[in-house]
Write a protein that holds these residues in place. Structure first.
Motif, PDB file in Angstrom:
ATOM      1  N   GLU A   6      -6.928  16.849  10.461  1.00 36.09           N
ATOM      2  CA  GLU A   6      -7.043  16.964  11.771  1.00 36.09           C
ATOM      3  C   GLU A   6      -8.165  16.191  12.666  1.00 36.09           C
ATOM      4  O   GLU A   6      -9.259  16.283  11.733  1.00 36.09           O
ATOM      5  CB  GLU A   6      -7.104  18.543  12.516  1.00 36.09           C
ATOM      6  CG  GLU A   6      -5.875  19.173  11.878  1.00 36.09           C
ATOM      7  CD  GLU A   6      -6.219  20.316  10.784  1.00 36.09           C
ATOM      8  OE1 GLU A   6      -5.471  21.250  10.761  1.00 36.09           O
ATOM      9  OE2 GLU A   6      -7.125  19.774   9.892  1.00 36.09           O
ATOM     10  N   SER A   7      -8.000  15.649  13.601  1.00 38.08           N
ATOM     11  CA  SER A   7      -9.096  15.007  14.255  1.00 38.08           C
ATOM     12  C   SER A   7      -8.850  15.128  15.881  1.00 38.08           C
ATOM     13  O   SER A   7      -7.623  15.455  16.246  1.00 38.08           O
ATOM     14  CB  SER A   7      -9.312  13.591  13.820  1.00 38.08           C
ATOM     15  OG  SER A   7      -8.219  12.985  14.109  1.00 38.08           O
ATOM     16  N   CYS A  22      -2.868  14.873  13.424  1.00 38.30           N
ATOM     17  CA  CYS A  22      -2.902  15.375  12.198  1.00 38.30           C
ATOM     18  C   CYS A  22      -2.419  14.586  11.118  1.00 38.30           C
ATOM     19  O   CYS A  22      -1.098  14.058  11.165  1.00 38.30           O
ATOM     20  CB  CYS A  22      -2.163  16.469  12.073  1.00 38.30           C
ATOM     21  SG  CYS A  22      -1.460  17.287  10.527  1.00 38.30           S
ATOM     22  N   ALA A  23      -2.961  13.771  10.201  1.00 43.27           N
ATOM     23  CA  ALA A  23      -2.660  12.651   9.399  1.00 43.27           C
ATOM     24  C   ALA A  23      -2.550  13.151   7.901  1.00 43.27           C
ATOM     25  O   ALA A  23      -3.502  13.910   7.483  1.00 43.27           O
ATOM     26  CB  ALA A  23      -3.864  11.592   9.514  1.00 43.27           C
ATOM     27  N   ALA A  24      -1.246  13.089   7.439  1.00 44.85           N
ATOM     28  CA  ALA A  24      -0.967  13.411   6.077  1.00 44.85           C
ATOM     29  C   ALA A  24      -1.632  12.305   5.371  1.00 44.85           C
ATOM     30  O   ALA A  24      -1.432  11.069   5.391  1.00 44.85           O
ATOM     31  CB  ALA A  24       0.426  13.772   5.968  1.00 44.85           C
ATOM     32  N   SER A  25      -1.962  12.653   4.028  1.00 46.80           N
ATOM     33  CA  SER A  25      -2.467  11.685   3.166  1.00 46.80           C
ATOM     34  C   SER A  25      -1.315  10.753   2.571  1.00 46.80           C
ATOM     35  O   SER A  25      -1.756  10.025   1.576  1.00 46.80           O
ATOM     36  CB  SER A  25      -3.400  12.364   2.114  1.00 46.80           C
ATOM     37  OG  SER A  25      -2.594  13.213   1.277  1.00 46.80           O
ATOM     38  N   ARG A  26      -0.313  11.465   2.353  1.00 43.42           N
ATOM     39  CA  ARG A  26       0.861  10.588   1.928  1.00 43.42           C
ATOM     40  C   ARG A  26       2.055  10.835   2.778  1.00 43.42           C
ATOM     41  O   ARG A  26       2.314  11.743   3.233  1.00 43.42           O
ATOM     42  CB  ARG A  26       0.951  11.023   0.316  1.00 43.42           C
ATOM     43  CG  ARG A  26       1.283  12.344  -0.087  1.00 43.42           C
ATOM     44  CD  ARG A  26       1.688  12.637  -1.466  1.00 43.42           C
ATOM     45  NE  ARG A  26       2.929  12.161  -1.760  1.00 43.42           N
ATOM     46  CZ  ARG A  26       3.287  12.210  -3.041  1.00 43.42           C
ATOM     47  NH1 ARG A  26       2.655  12.507  -4.167  1.00 43.42           N
ATOM     48  NH2 ARG A  26       4.389  11.700  -3.418  1.00 43.42           N
ATOM     49  N   TRP A 112      -1.772  23.122   4.877  1.00 37.36           N
ATOM     50  CA  TRP A 112      -2.632  23.317   6.001  1.00 37.36           C
ATOM     51  C   TRP A 112      -3.735  22.389   6.006  1.00 37.36           C
ATOM     52  O   TRP A 112      -4.255  22.005   5.007  1.00 37.36           O
ATOM     53  CB  TRP A 112      -3.290  25.020   6.131  1.00 37.36           C
ATOM     54  CG  TRP A 112      -2.266  25.768   6.468  1.00 37.36           C
ATOM     55  CD1 TRP A 112      -1.624  26.686   5.653  1.00 37.36           C
ATOM     56  CD2 TRP A 112      -1.733  26.464   7.554  1.00 37.36           C
ATOM     57  NE1 TRP A 112      -0.676  27.700   6.037  1.00 37.36           N
ATOM     58  CE2 TRP A 112      -0.980  27.647   7.410  1.00 37.36           C
ATOM     59  CE3 TRP A 112      -2.300  26.082   9.009  1.00 37.36           C
ATOM     60  CZ2 TRP A 112      -0.190  28.211   8.525  1.00 37.36           C
ATOM     61  CZ3 TRP A 112      -1.675  27.061   9.921  1.00 37.36           C
ATOM     62  CH2 TRP A 112      -1.067  27.881  10.075  1.00 37.36           C
ATOM     63  N   GLY A 113      -4.213  22.014   7.306  1.00 34.11           N
ATOM     64  CA  GLY A 113      -5.322  21.365   7.504  1.00 34.11           C
ATOM     65  C   GLY A 113      -6.529  22.034   7.625  1.00 34.11           C
ATOM     66  O   GLY A 113      -6.484  23.421   7.621  1.00 34.11           O
ATOM     67  N   GLN A 114      -7.749  21.467   7.728  1.00 30.90           N
ATOM     68  CA  GLN A 114      -9.079  22.527   7.939  1.00 30.90           C
ATOM     69  C   GLN A 114      -9.261  22.734   9.343  1.00 30.90           C
ATOM     70  O   GLN A 114     -10.225  23.696   9.463  1.00 30.90           O
ATOM     71  CB  GLN A 114     -10.213  21.422   7.202  1.00 30.90           C
ATOM     72  CG  GLN A 114     -10.695  20.412   8.162  1.00 30.90           C
ATOM     73  CD  GLN A 114      -9.893  19.423   8.613  1.00 30.90           C
ATOM     74  OE1 GLN A 114      -8.586  18.946   8.030  1.00 30.90           O
ATOM     75  NE2 GLN A 114     -10.230  18.485   9.524  1.00 30.90           N
TER      76      GLN A 114
END
Length: 122
Positions: A6-7, A22-26, A112-114
């Protein structure tokens, strides 16, 4: 494995706007929903908004009409556009991906994100 990052959080005055990402790594093979939750200090985590893999959306009553969730499939990213922010919107905002399958026949998992902090001052 998948990481959700998240950012976009920050501090704004009441009435202001922020856009969370919210960016997923893949890329996901399939998923059920992507969701935003938030948690204020001393409170339980609460649902904010969701978007399904087909683009249907739903919102908490407290955010309906002020927040918009949308996704960019090409960038593996879900956004939460927040407008008319109120002090009660303050909290840590978490991204969640439900029933994610990374490849055909693979297991379904939840990620979940951080979290990213949003602070709205009066």
């Amino acid at each position: 494995q998948v990481q959700l990052v998240e950012s976009g959080g920050g501090s704004v005055q009441a009435g202001g706007s922020l856009r969370l990402s919210c960016a997923a790594s893949r890329r996901f093979f399939t998923f059920n929903t992507m969701n935003w939750y938030r948690q204020a200090p001393g409170e339980q985590r609460e649902f904010v908004a969701r978007i399904t893999s087909t683009g249907s959306t739903a919102y908490a009553d407290s955010t309906k009409g002020r927040f918009t969730i949308y996704k960019d499939n090409a960038e593996n990213t879900v956004y939460l556009q927040m407008a008319s922010l109120k002090p009660e919107d303050t909290g840590v905002y978490y991204c969640n991906a439900l029933n994610v399958v990374l490849y055909a026949g693979g297991p379904s998992r939840v990620y979940w994100g951080q979290g990213t902090q949003v602070t709205v001052s009066a």
